[in-house]
Structures are given as C-alpha cells and as structure tokens.
Design an enzyme around this catalytic site. Sequence first.
Site, mmCIF file in Angstrom:
data_model
loop_
_atom_site.group_PDB
_atom_site.id
_atom_site.type_symbol
_atom_site.label_atom_id
_atom_site.label_comp_id
_atom_site.label_asym_id
_atom_site.label_seq_id
_atom_site.Cartn_x
_atom_site.Cartn_y
_atom_site.Cartn_z
ATOM 1 N N HIS A 12 0.828 -1.210 0.000
ATOM 2 C CA HIS A 12 0.000 0.000 0.000
ATOM 3 C C HIS A 12 0.862 1.259 0.000
ATOM 4 O O HIS A 12 0.426 2.308 0.437
ATOM 5 C CB HIS A 12 -0.966 -0.019 1.187
ATOM 6 C CG HIS A 12 -0.300 -0.083 2.539
ATOM 7 N ND1 HIS A 12 -0.804 -0.819 3.578
ATOM 8 C CD2 HIS A 12 0.819 0.497 3.020
ATOM 9 C CE1 HIS A 12 -0.020 -0.674 4.635
ATOM 10 N NE2 HIS A 12 0.968 0.126 4.318
ATOM 11 N N HIS A 59 -1.286 5.196 9.362
ATOM 12 C CA HIS A 59 0.033 5.846 9.440
ATOM 13 C C HIS A 59 -0.107 7.269 9.963
ATOM 14 O O HIS A 59 0.484 8.198 9.441
ATOM 15 C CB HIS A 59 0.685 5.883 8.065
ATOM 16 C CG HIS A 59 0.779 4.567 7.366
ATOM 17 N ND1 HIS A 59 -0.315 3.916 6.856
ATOM 18 C CD2 HIS A 59 1.839 3.774 7.083
ATOM 19 C CE1 HIS A 59 0.072 2.777 6.281
ATOM 20 N NE2 HIS A 59 1.368 2.672 6.406
ATOM 21 N N HIS A 193 11.190 -3.396 4.067
ATOM 22 C CA HIS A 193 11.568 -1.985 3.921
ATOM 23 C C HIS A 193 11.876 -1.386 5.290
ATOM 24 O O HIS A 193 11.374 -1.851 6.297
ATOM 25 C CB HIS A 193 10.526 -1.142 3.178
ATOM 26 C CG HIS A 193 9.130 -1.042 3.748
ATOM 27 N ND1 HIS A 193 8.371 -2.114 4.145
ATOM 28 C CD2 HIS A 193 8.327 0.040 3.940
ATOM 29 C CE1 HIS A 193 7.175 -1.698 4.550
ATOM 30 N NE2 HIS A 193 7.120 -0.394 4.445
ATOM 31 N N GLU A 240 4.952 -4.998 8.977
ATOM 32 C CA GLU A 240 3.654 -4.967 8.286
ATOM 33 C C GLU A 240 3.225 -6.348 7.787
ATOM 34 O O GLU A 240 2.086 -6.515 7.323
ATOM 35 C CB GLU A 240 3.681 -3.966 7.122
ATOM 36 C CG GLU A 240 3.739 -2.523 7.601
ATOM 37 C CD GLU A 240 3.718 -1.511 6.469
ATOM 38 O OE1 GLU A 240 3.587 -0.322 6.766
ATOM 39 O OE2 GLU A 240 3.847 -1.891 5.279
#
Lengths: 281, 122
Positions: A12, A59, A193, A240
């Site tokens: 996303h 977020h 990441h 995530e």
Amino acid sequence: MAKIIGGITTSHIPAIGVAIDKGLEDTPYFRDLFAIYPPIRGWLNEEKPDIAVLFYNDHGLEMWLDKKPTFAIGCAPQYENADEGWGIKPIPPLTGETELSWHIVNHLIENDFDPTVCQDIKVDHGATVPMTLLWPNHSYQGIKVIPVAINCERHPMPKPSRSYAFGKAIGDAIRCWEKDAKVVLLGTGGLSHQLDGPRAGILNADFDSYCMDKLVSDPQELCKFSNVDLIEKGGAQMVELAMWLAMRGALGDGIPEERLRNYVAPISNTGVGVQLLIPKG
Amino acid sequence: MTDYKMRPVEGTIHFDGAQSTKGFNFNKMCFSFNNEEARQAFLADPEAYMEKYRLSEEFKQALRDKDLNRLLELGGSIYYMAKLAGIFGWNMQVIGGMQSGRTTEEFQAYLDSQGRGKTTNG
C-alpha cells in the site's frame, strides 16, 4: 452463509497511489509492478465479491499516538480519507458493511479478542491505495468494505502469531455469518523496507520470497518470528507482515491455491509483493 | 517478570513507549501537518509554530538543522516525520539518503543494488 472466496496481498505504499494519480502505470519504473493487477482485477470481475475485509495499518491519519488501538475494526457505513500531509489525493469514500462488522465484533469478543470498535474513522493510504489498485477509477464504490487496523507504528505491536490468530477468528466469524455474501480478504503492506535511521533502505528479497512461500504453505513458520526478528531480516517496517498473516489466518486452515504472484524490488524503498490465494474446498 | 525488552538492531531506534513519551509533542506537531493551513502556518513562522507545540530546545535545533537521525533519537517517529516531506518537498529517497549519509542518487543506487527484477506467474 457468507463465503470467503479468496485472499489478496498487496503493498500500500504511497508511491503507488501517486503513480496512479499521475498515470505512470506503464512507465519502465512501474510497469512490472502494475502488470499483476489486470489478472487480479479479472478474477475480481469474474467472482464479484460483495464485501472486502481489508487489513491495513494507519500511518497517523486517524489513529495517532494519543489513542492508538492495537487492533481496531470499522463499524461505519462509510469511510472517508483525507490529506495526510504529503500530497496524496483524497478519493470518494469507501462504503461500509455495518451488519457484518458488528457480527465480527460480537464473535471476536465471545472468542476472547477485544478490538477497538470504530463507528467514525477516516482511513489512510494503507486502505485507499489497495482499493484503488484493485478497483480502479473509483469502481470500489460497488463493494462494501470492512477496514481492520493493526498497530504497526509504535512498539509494543501485536506478535506475528497474535495477528495470525486475530485474523483466524475474523475468518471464523465471516464463515458463520448467516447472510449469503462473497467475501474477499485483503492483506496490505510490506514487504521488506526500512524508512527510518542510518539503516534506512535495507531490502531483503530472499526473505520476502521465503515469506510469500510460507504464507501459502506453512504460515505457522512465520508465526515463530518475533517483531524484532522481522526487523532484523527485513527492516523496521517488515512488521507490516502482520496484515498478511491476519489475512492468511482468516483464509482458514489448509493450503490454499496460489493463483497469482508478483514481486518487484525496489518500488520506492520497498520490496513489493502481490499474491492471490484461493482457499480449497 | 515477562521479558518484553526488544533486542537492539544496529542503525535502528525501536519506536517504543519510552521514545513515544519523549517525542510526544514533536510528533503531535507533525501530526498537525495533515492540515494544509497548519503546514502554511509552520512555513510562515517555524519558530512560533514549534513554540506553540512546546518543543524542547533540542528538538527545535534538530529540526532547524533538518537532522533526521537526531529527531529519531529524541523521540521522533518516522511516520510523523514523513509529514515533514510535504513541507520541505522531500520524498522517501531523499529522506533515506539524509538518514543513511548518502546523496539521493546514492540512496537509489543502494536500493537498486538489493533489488530483484520481476518474478511473477501472472
């Protein structure tokens, strides 16, 4: 009875949303990434799910640090998004499915999971980028959505095994809902990441590949990792994987068919994986 | 007692309760940048805006210096610091370079060096 017809994992990351806004899907940088979506959209057009249960992480749009739920479920008739500070374009609201939302909440609490229940929340790019990718040109307005948020922002975060178990309980709830409905599960975010600190930029394509393999065949192996294990292997935001595990838990026991897979790294700072899993039986 | 202490990871500050406590005002200020008027107010007078959110002098100086690693040490969260990107015109590769001591081009090359082309059965 409601039926889970499949599970889709997808990144996303904001850069993907920006690429859609700017029409960059067919540029050399993005072409390989976007190539996977037409076949997935083809499957969605064929199967026509009524409801999407969408695992994402906020977020810092709605669930900021002052009151940050570990697990949260939307029970709203619609979900708007908003400016997040760096330029993503707001899109028309997602349509909710309050009846199934409340059924899931009741089922969860009877089964000893206690999520935060949200009757009025905005959803951020974690939810809107996947919806826009899978149902382009605002065609997501024909599908009802239940957003389920998992804290991936501040430690302590739920253990990977707990996110899997939470998803499993949601899957059980969906399968015992008395209404006829086809439900698709979306596990968003990931994979490797790290955005923060001197270690920013680390990727781990081998580990991403391992996670995609095990997500299909043996998710319990992934449940053995702690969040720090994931951070070491795939960077701070590898946590995530929680949303992928929740999706996989909800998909049910038994090894699903892996209908489609795509992996491209890097897109922005991220190893981007996409899978379409179909439960058997 | 339950052992919940997180193993250190080199080059990484785990954003945990202690960091979130130290960084609360700063992160709250960054959270306000979801709003365009707030971004404009900061740009018009950064010192007054930082004062409004009662940032410590250490935080103020780190932000004046655009020292992202220092902001992380002090308790900044990357999710809220990302909202500075809209104000300063950064993207995540710029931010990645600033934190890892690389130019943006070097940071992109570092990402690419770990990359992998398309693997698909689609």
